[in-house]
Design a protein around this motif. Structure first.
Motif, mmCIF file in Angstrom:
data_model
loop_
_atom_site.group_PDB
_atom_site.id
_atom_site.type_symbol
_atom_site.label_atom_id
_atom_site.label_comp_id
_atom_site.label_asym_id
_atom_site.label_seq_id
_atom_site.Cartn_x
_atom_site.Cartn_y
_atom_site.Cartn_z
ATOM 1 N N SER A 1 0.847 -1.182 0.000
ATOM 2 C CA SER A 1 0.000 0.000 0.000
ATOM 3 C C SER A 1 0.891 1.244 0.000
ATOM 4 O O SER A 1 2.096 1.169 0.200
ATOM 5 N N THR A 2 0.284 2.394 -0.226
ATOM 6 C CA THR A 2 1.061 3.629 -0.325
ATOM 7 C C THR A 2 0.361 4.726 0.474
ATOM 8 O O THR A 2 -0.761 4.549 0.928
ATOM 9 N N THR A 3 1.047 5.820 0.677
ATOM 10 C CA THR A 3 0.472 6.963 1.379
ATOM 11 C C THR A 3 0.515 8.162 0.452
ATOM 12 O O THR A 3 1.538 8.426 -0.163
ATOM 13 N N TRP A 4 -0.602 8.852 0.328
ATOM 14 C CA TRP A 4 -0.617 10.025 -0.542
ATOM 15 C C TRP A 4 -1.288 11.192 0.160
ATOM 16 O O TRP A 4 -2.045 10.999 1.121
ATOM 17 N N GLY A 5 -1.003 12.397 -0.334
ATOM 18 C CA GLY A 5 -1.613 13.615 0.217
ATOM 19 C C GLY A 5 -1.353 13.749 1.707
ATOM 20 O O GLY A 5 -0.242 13.515 2.168
ATOM 21 N N ASP A 6 -2.393 14.080 2.456
ATOM 22 C CA ASP A 6 -2.257 14.324 3.891
ATOM 23 C C ASP A 6 -2.404 13.010 4.652
ATOM 24 O O ASP A 6 -3.350 12.794 5.410
ATOM 25 N N ASN A 7 -1.420 12.125 4.458
ATOM 26 C CA ASN A 7 -1.366 10.835 5.145
ATOM 27 C C ASN A 7 -2.558 9.917 4.852
ATOM 28 O O ASN A 7 -3.100 9.275 5.749
ATOM 29 N N ASN A 8 -2.966 9.859 3.616
ATOM 30 C CA ASN A 8 -4.039 8.947 3.210
ATOM 31 C C ASN A 8 -3.435 7.615 2.776
ATOM 32 O O ASN A 8 -2.570 7.590 1.918
ATOM 33 N N GLN A 9 -3.919 6.521 3.371
ATOM 34 C CA GLN A 9 -3.457 5.185 2.980
ATOM 35 C C GLN A 9 -4.216 4.728 1.747
ATOM 36 O O GLN A 9 -5.413 4.980 1.628
ATOM 37 N N GLN A 10 -3.531 4.076 0.851
ATOM 38 C CA GLN A 10 -4.214 3.510 -0.313
ATOM 39 C C GLN A 10 -3.602 2.153 -0.635
ATOM 40 O O GLN A 10 -2.393 2.043 -0.817
ATOM 41 N N ASP A 11 -4.491 1.142 -0.708
ATOM 42 C CA ASP A 11 -4.025 -0.181 -1.120
ATOM 43 C C ASP A 11 -3.980 -0.229 -2.641
ATOM 44 O O ASP A 11 -4.820 0.354 -3.301
#
Ligand SMILES: [Zn+2]
Length: 163
Positions: A3-13
């Motif tokens: 998974s990754t983190t984008w923007g203001d600490n948003n997790q995305q699988d």
């Protein structure tokens, strides 16, 4: 895929979760559209790729011509290293630039040496195919003077030794 983190600490699988409502997609990798939809960056009618990007045009002012371009400019995607780089770094080593280092290394070896090693490798392959191994294989490679002609003599010699 992690998974990754984008923007203001948003997790995305990067894959659909086990309990995703569409069973066919469970655990499958997400496409570019899904990734951009979740980030609120998908626009209706957006193409996956455009001709300018296919042609390698990297005009920094063109930031939203296609899904591929938008994703390629996302900071977490820019920061993502290749899998090989991650394995090497995780093991505590520095990852040299293989694409630059390997050709430099190959250029430092002269053509005659490369040909000698290539020839010797062919001889070993030929001998191994005839199921000769170990010390006998090393002996046979040393006896290998010209192409195939000598090998028959060597085989006769080896057969005599075995009897
Ligand atoms: Zn594009």
């Amino acid at each position: 895929m992690q998974s990754t983190t984008w923007g203001d600490n948003n997790q995305q699988d990067m894959c659909f979760l086990n309990d995703y409502f569409d069973e066919k997609l469970c655990r499958k990798p997400k496409g570019m559209k899904q990734i951009l939809l979740e980030r609120g960056k998908w626009k209706e009618g957006l193409r996956a790729n455009c001709q300018l990007c296919k042609n390698g045009d990297k005009d920094p002012n063109r930031v939203d011509c296609c899904a591929r371009r938008i994703i390629s400019l996302e900071p977490d995607f820019v920061a993502q290293k290749g899998a090989l780089h991650e394995i090497i770094s995780t093991a505590g080593h520095k990852c040299g630039r293989l694409q630059k280092t390997v050709p430099l290394g190959l250029d430092s070896v002269n053509l005659t040496t490369i040909r000698k090693f290539a020839r010797k490798t062919w001889h070993y392959m030929d001998i191994y195919r005839k199921e000769i191994e170990g010390k006998l294989a090393e002996y046979a490679v040393k006896k290998y003077k010209s192409h195939r002609h000598v090998l028959d003599n060597i085989l006769e010699e080896l057969n005599k030794v075995e009897i």
